[in-house]
Motif scaffolding. Sequence first.
Motif, PDB file in Angstrom:
ATOM      1  N   PRO A 284       0.840  -1.200   0.000  1.00  0.00           N
ATOM      2  CA  PRO A 284       0.000   0.000   0.000  1.00  0.00           C
ATOM      3  C   PRO A 284       0.873   1.247   0.000  1.00  0.00           C
ATOM      4  CG  PRO A 284       0.033  -1.006   2.177  1.00  0.00           C
ATOM      5  CD  PRO A 284       0.705  -1.968   1.257  1.00  0.00           C
ATOM      6  N   PRO A 285       0.282   2.439  -0.208  1.00  0.00           N
ATOM      7  CA  PRO A 285       1.071   3.681  -0.220  1.00  0.00           C
ATOM      8  C   PRO A 285       1.883   3.862   1.053  1.00  0.00           C
ATOM      9  CG  PRO A 285      -1.142   4.087  -1.037  1.00  0.00           C
ATOM     10  CD  PRO A 285      -1.142   2.683  -0.507  1.00  0.00           C
ATOM     11  N   ILE A 286       3.142   4.229   0.875  1.00  0.00           N
ATOM     12  CA  ILE A 286       4.080   4.388   1.990  1.00  0.00           C
ATOM     13  C   ILE A 286       4.774   5.739   1.884  1.00  0.00           C
ATOM     14  CG2 ILE A 286       6.309   3.573   2.911  1.00  0.00           C
ATOM     15  CD1 ILE A 286       5.475   0.743   2.159  1.00  0.00           C
ATOM     16  N   HIS A 287       4.970   6.377   3.038  1.00  0.00           N
ATOM     17  CA  HIS A 287       5.928   7.487   3.080  1.00  0.00           C
ATOM     18  C   HIS A 287       7.062   7.063   3.995  1.00  0.00           C
ATOM     19  CE1 HIS A 287       7.789  11.395   3.026  1.00  0.00           C
ATOM     20  NE2 HIS A 287       7.803  11.411   4.339  1.00  0.00           N
ATOM     21  N   CYS A 288       8.272   7.072   3.465  1.00  0.00           N
ATOM     22  CA  CYS A 288       9.447   6.644   4.232  1.00  0.00           C
ATOM     23  C   CYS A 288      10.325   7.852   4.533  1.00  0.00           C
ATOM     24  CB  CYS A 288      10.241   5.609   3.439  1.00  0.00           C
ATOM     25  SG  CYS A 288      11.805   5.136   4.232  1.00  0.00           S
ATOM     26  N   THR A 289      10.680   8.016   5.794  1.00  0.00           N
ATOM     27  CA  THR A 289      11.637   9.044   6.197  1.00  0.00           C
ATOM     28  C   THR A 289      12.914   8.351   6.667  1.00  0.00           C
ATOM     29  OG1 THR A 289       9.792  10.394   7.007  1.00  0.00           O
ATOM     30  CG2 THR A 289      12.015  11.099   7.585  1.00  0.00           C
ATOM     31  N   MET A 328      17.482   5.707  -2.733  1.00  0.00           N
ATOM     32  CA  MET A 328      16.054   5.874  -2.467  1.00  0.00           C
ATOM     33  C   MET A 328      15.286   6.197  -3.749  1.00  0.00           C
ATOM     34  SD  MET A 328      15.500   5.161   0.658  1.00  0.00           S
ATOM     35  CE  MET A 328      13.860   5.831   0.965  1.00  0.00           C
ATOM     36  N   SER A 329      15.878   6.981  -4.632  1.00  0.00           N
ATOM     37  CA  SER A 329      15.236   7.295  -5.915  1.00  0.00           C
ATOM     38  C   SER A 329      14.986   6.017  -6.707  1.00  0.00           C
ATOM     39  CB  SER A 329      16.102   8.251  -6.735  1.00  0.00           C
ATOM     40  OG  SER A 329      16.241   9.489  -6.101  1.00  0.00           O
ATOM     41  N   TRP A 330      15.985   5.142  -6.742  1.00  0.00           N
ATOM     42  CA  TRP A 330      15.844   3.892  -7.495  1.00  0.00           C
ATOM     43  C   TRP A 330      14.766   2.998  -6.880  1.00  0.00           C
ATOM     44  CZ3 TRP A 330      16.468  -1.324  -6.406  1.00  0.00           C
ATOM     45  CH2 TRP A 330      16.570  -2.184  -7.508  1.00  0.00           C
ATOM     46  N   LEU A 331      14.749   2.893  -5.566  1.00  0.00           N
ATOM     47  CA  LEU A 331      13.786   2.017  -4.901  1.00  0.00           C
ATOM     48  C   LEU A 331      12.346   2.448  -5.175  1.00  0.00           C
ATOM     49  CD1 LEU A 331      13.134  -0.288  -2.902  1.00  0.00           C
ATOM     50  CD2 LEU A 331      13.421   1.365  -1.032  1.00  0.00           C
ATOM     51  N   PHE A 332      12.094   3.744  -5.161  1.00  0.00           N
ATOM     52  CA  PHE A 332      10.719   4.250  -5.265  1.00  0.00           C
ATOM     53  C   PHE A 332      10.333   4.687  -6.676  1.00  0.00           C
ATOM     54  CE2 PHE A 332      11.066   4.374  -0.711  1.00  0.00           C
ATOM     55  CZ  PHE A 332       9.761   4.320  -0.224  1.00  0.00           C
ATOM     56  N   GLU A 333      11.198   4.495  -7.686  1.00  0.00           N
ATOM     57  CA  GLU A 333      10.938   5.082  -8.993  1.00  0.00           C
ATOM     58  C   GLU A 333       9.647   4.573  -9.647  1.00  0.00           C
ATOM     59  OE1 GLU A 333      14.026   4.287 -11.814  1.00  0.00           O
ATOM     60  OE2 GLU A 333      14.171   2.171 -11.299  1.00  0.00           O
ATOM     61  N   ASN A 334       9.217   3.352  -9.344  1.00  0.00           N
ATOM     62  CA  ASN A 334       7.982   2.820  -9.931  1.00  0.00           C
ATOM     63  C   ASN A 334       6.790   2.883  -8.973  1.00  0.00           C
ATOM     64  OD1 ASN A 334       9.449   2.166 -12.243  1.00  0.00           O
ATOM     65  ND2 ASN A 334       9.938   0.115 -11.488  1.00  0.00           N
ATOM     66  N   LYS A 335       7.017   3.385  -7.772  1.00  0.00           N
ATOM     67  CA  LYS A 335       5.976   3.416  -6.732  1.00  0.00           C
ATOM     68  C   LYS A 335       5.390   4.829  -6.685  1.00  0.00           C
ATOM     69  CE  LYS A 335       3.841   1.314  -3.270  1.00  0.00           C
ATOM     70  NZ  LYS A 335       2.736   0.405  -3.567  1.00  0.00           N
ATOM     71  N   LYS A 336       4.524   5.139  -7.642  1.00  0.00           N
ATOM     72  CA  LYS A 336       4.037   6.506  -7.813  1.00  0.00           C
ATOM     73  C   LYS A 336       3.094   6.957  -6.705  1.00  0.00           C
ATOM     74  CE  LYS A 336       6.329   6.528 -11.619  1.00  0.00           C
ATOM     75  NZ  LYS A 336       7.656   7.147 -11.650  1.00  0.00           N
ATOM     76  N   ASP A 337       2.506   6.036  -5.960  1.00  0.00           N
ATOM     77  CA  ASP A 337       1.584   6.430  -4.887  1.00  0.00           C
ATOM     78  C   ASP A 337       2.308   6.611  -3.555  1.00  0.00           C
ATOM     79  OD1 ASP A 337       2.234   3.818  -4.330  1.00  0.00           O
ATOM     80  OD2 ASP A 337       0.166   3.085  -4.157  1.00  0.00           O
ATOM     81  N   SER A 338       3.630   6.509  -3.575  1.00  0.00           N
ATOM     82  CA  SER A 338       4.409   6.589  -2.339  1.00  0.00           C
ATOM     83  C   SER A 338       5.451   7.702  -2.435  1.00  0.00           C
ATOM     84  CB  SER A 338       5.096   5.251  -2.052  1.00  0.00           C
ATOM     85  OG  SER A 338       4.133   4.213  -1.869  1.00  0.00           O
ATOM     86  N   CYS A 436       8.485  12.375  12.351  1.00  0.00           N
ATOM     87  CA  CYS A 436       7.035  12.356  12.586  1.00  0.00           C
ATOM     88  C   CYS A 436       6.389  13.656  12.094  1.00  0.00           C
ATOM     89  CB  CYS A 436       6.741  12.134  14.065  1.00  0.00           C
ATOM     90  SG  CYS A 436       7.193  10.478  14.663  1.00  0.00           S
ATOM     91  N   GLU A 437       7.112  14.783  12.262  1.00  0.00           N
ATOM     92  CA  GLU A 437       6.616  16.057  11.738  1.00  0.00           C
ATOM     93  C   GLU A 437       6.628  16.048  10.215  1.00  0.00           C
ATOM     94  OE1 GLU A 437       5.310  18.532  13.627  1.00  0.00           O
ATOM     95  OE2 GLU A 437       5.565  17.035  15.233  1.00  0.00           O
ATOM     96  N   ASP A 438       7.650  15.442   9.635  1.00  0.00           N
ATOM     97  CA  ASP A 438       7.756  15.327   8.181  1.00  0.00           C
ATOM     98  C   ASP A 438       6.564  14.569   7.606  1.00  0.00           C
ATOM     99  OD1 ASP A 438       9.256  15.151   5.522  1.00  0.00           O
ATOM    100  OD2 ASP A 438       9.191  13.024   6.053  1.00  0.00           O
ATOM    101  N   ALA A 439       6.109  13.532   8.312  1.00  0.00           N
ATOM    102  CA  ALA A 439       4.992  12.716   7.827  1.00  0.00           C
ATOM    103  C   ALA A 439       3.682  13.494   7.816  1.00  0.00           C
ATOM    104  CB  ALA A 439       4.852  11.467   8.687  1.00  0.00           C
ATOM    105  N   LYS A 440       3.562  14.499   8.689  1.00  0.00           N
ATOM    106  CA  LYS A 440       2.338  15.301   8.703  1.00  0.00           C
ATOM    107  C   LYS A 440       2.167  16.087   7.405  1.00  0.00           C
ATOM    108  CE  LYS A 440       2.311  15.919  13.745  1.00  0.00           C
ATOM    109  NZ  LYS A 440       2.438  16.894  14.864  1.00  0.00           N
ATOM    110  N   VAL A 441       3.274  16.348   6.731  1.00  0.00           N
ATOM    111  CA  VAL A 441       3.239  17.093   5.469  1.00  0.00           C
ATOM    112  C   VAL A 441       3.207  16.154   4.270  1.00  0.00           C
ATOM    113  CG1 VAL A 441       4.461  18.777   4.031  1.00  0.00           C
ATOM    114  CG2 VAL A 441       4.509  18.995   6.531  1.00  0.00           C
ATOM    115  N   HIS A 442       4.078  15.142   4.268  1.00  0.00           N
ATOM    116  CA  HIS A 442       4.248  14.294   3.087  1.00  0.00           C
ATOM    117  C   HIS A 442       3.604  12.911   3.209  1.00  0.00           C
ATOM    118  CE1 HIS A 442       7.101  17.250   1.594  1.00  0.00           C
ATOM    119  NE2 HIS A 442       7.780  17.161   2.730  1.00  0.00           N
ATOM    120  N   GLY A 443       3.171  12.538   4.419  1.00  0.00           N
ATOM    121  CA  GLY A 443       2.701  11.171   4.607  1.00  0.00           C
ATOM    122  C   GLY A 443       1.214  11.029   4.824  1.00  0.00           C
ATOM    123  N   VAL A 444       0.446  12.045   4.476  1.00  0.00           N
ATOM    124  CA  VAL A 444      -1.006  11.995   4.687  1.00  0.00           C
ATOM    125  C   VAL A 444      -1.615  10.883   3.825  1.00  0.00           C
ATOM    126  CG1 VAL A 444      -3.169  13.267   4.522  1.00  0.00           C
ATOM    127  CG2 VAL A 444      -1.064  14.462   5.201  1.00  0.00           C
TER     128      VAL A 444
END
Length: 698
Positions: A284-289, A328-338, A436-444
């Motif tokens: 499922p959609p993920i935001h990784c910090t 990180m760019s390579w890992l997420f390059e095909n994961k457009k919802d993350s 955790c603060e970063d996720a409030k902006v990018h991880g909704v």
Amino acid sequence: MSVFIRKKCQTLAMVSDLVFCIAFMFQMLAFVGMATPNSLTPSAKFNISEQSQALGHSPAMKPSQIETVKQSQAMKQSKSRAVEQSRASGAISSGGTLLRKGILSNLASSFRTLKLMSLGFLWRASAAIRLLSRLRLTFKECETTSKSIAVAATNNATASSTNGLVSGPLGHVPRPVSHHDHTSATALQKRKKKTVPVPNLTTAAVDEVVGWAKTLNLGHDLTLRAEHSEYMGWADQLYRRDMESLRAIEKRISEKMTDSFSYSARFHIAVKVAISKKLLDTMPPIHCTVVFAIWKEFRRMLPKGAERIPGVRDPNGENLVRRKQKQMSWLFENKKDSSWSILAVDDGCDGVDSSMKLDVGHQRKPSADLMEEIIEDSLFSRVTVHRLKNGILEGKTGEAGLDDKKLKSEDWNEHDKLVKASQKGGAILYGLSLACEDAKVHGVGKTHIIVYTDSDLSTDLAVSGLNFDTIINGKVDCSVSQRFGQPFAVNCSTSLPEAKGGGVGSGLSRDSIVHLTLRHKLRQNLLPPLAPIIDTNCGHKAILGEAAKDTVSMVKDYKGSFDMDWLMCVGICSKKADREPIGVTAIPWVASKAESKFWTPNKKGMDDPCAKVRPWFKIFAAITRISDSHSKKLQEVGLLTPESTAYVEWVKGLTVDDYKKLTDNILQKLGDEELTQMPDPIIMGMSLDDLKKCALNF
């Protein structure tokens, strides 16, 4: 925009200097007579012929005839000296070349022309020097990049066209990168075995891939950019295989610890990151910090270079900021919802290079300042750097739950950059709060996972998909990466000689297996929440954001034993919330030996009979201290048993001499047979009474 304009202005200045430099070189060639008619353009040849005829020289005339003509025209030449001087001057400034006899006969006029050229000569010479100093690095970089790409192309003859190229947010982009090491391609060529044809790693049978992988050099050098590009080229091909065949390859090369020793560290990484990326595609959609601490990283943060130039390049340079961004760019390059972001925290670096035994030049740029320059220069929008010292002064660490009083307890000075009470722990805890603060902006609307890692490149961040899988599909709060102790884990900590290809390869010494097993045996009884973990010190862990936030205020150790203390808090908090706390994940790991103090032998006290075991023994003092600090909470959640209490009391009374007797006796008990498992089952099967006997009798 300011960076863009600045770079454009620099480009225009370089072009301008280039024009004047070319003009200057043509003038010098003309003056010394080094340009021959055969080396000139047709128009230049025409000008020379015309000038020769003006002096009475015909190409078909013999030398005696030429001399006669010269004598007959002597009077005319003396009367038209001014005209001839002007003509000679014009020949020099236009880049033409007089014949050598003409130069000798007109030497006096050349001196006059030289006077007029002197100012222009000096100005153009300075421009040439300025230009060459600017272009020196660029030319070398382009040359090295071309070699790197050629190396990758040679080793991947049947591979996809992306091999050996630059990985970025949009995938592999065929462009040279200016920020890379200047020796990697050459070093890689020297380390290669006899070239073996590379199979198509996407379509070849498992047996063919594994057979080819066994021909590769075993080692990996984290400072060599070409090696990173090479194994990522393999990973691109492997990623296009089906998961079943990928797992079959993984099983063949690393299911057993001893099997992993026979394969290249680079190939181990390529297989793992390919599996990691395929797993992420299904989640499922993920935001990784990503969070890591930096302290005196003014060498590893730079690109590799043969000579040490502070702030530019270093022989031990890993180019760690740019490399982590690419991973990180390579890992997420095909994961457009993350999405992802990287967040570094300066742990109080003042920039003083204590390793330099010099009176002058030991001051370097503090880690945070250097990283800010790299971020600005590379135009990274997902990478940020913060300072623990500023967080304390601004009250942000206290708001996050850290103990400000403890952080200020050692030589605190508001006017310097130091935070002596923290050795990574304070920076990581502050980073968890910032994440955790970063996720409030990018991880909704996304699952927020924090990856806590080390600053070096020992763990490729592209393996993080394996940790995500442990958390999401394994339904745990935290995934602890392991370098050893379970199938498919690969620990590369053995320095290989140049005769075997150099670098660091997979392996675990006999003594290390004994000490690590014994540490795990005692720790799981002293710190019950850590029982599932064999490798607590691996610098790569992942945790759900909501679980991480609860641990920040609980941790007491901000120094060397931070990892164990933090994991204890994770176990207690998750248990209280009735969640499964910790799972383990097998990864490949390569030691960053050049800048690691762990790998530097301590010459002091070598006469001490306990010198070899003392570093291993020191950890038990920290374990007993952590056990005491969490004893009440362990009782509350039912994790403190009579057996664990007995282990605590025995370890507290253990001396370094007792520990030496214990390990020597165990080694004798194991005999000379090869140890093929980690942890060793014989040691794990020993009771507390067995251990006590080994420590007393030798």
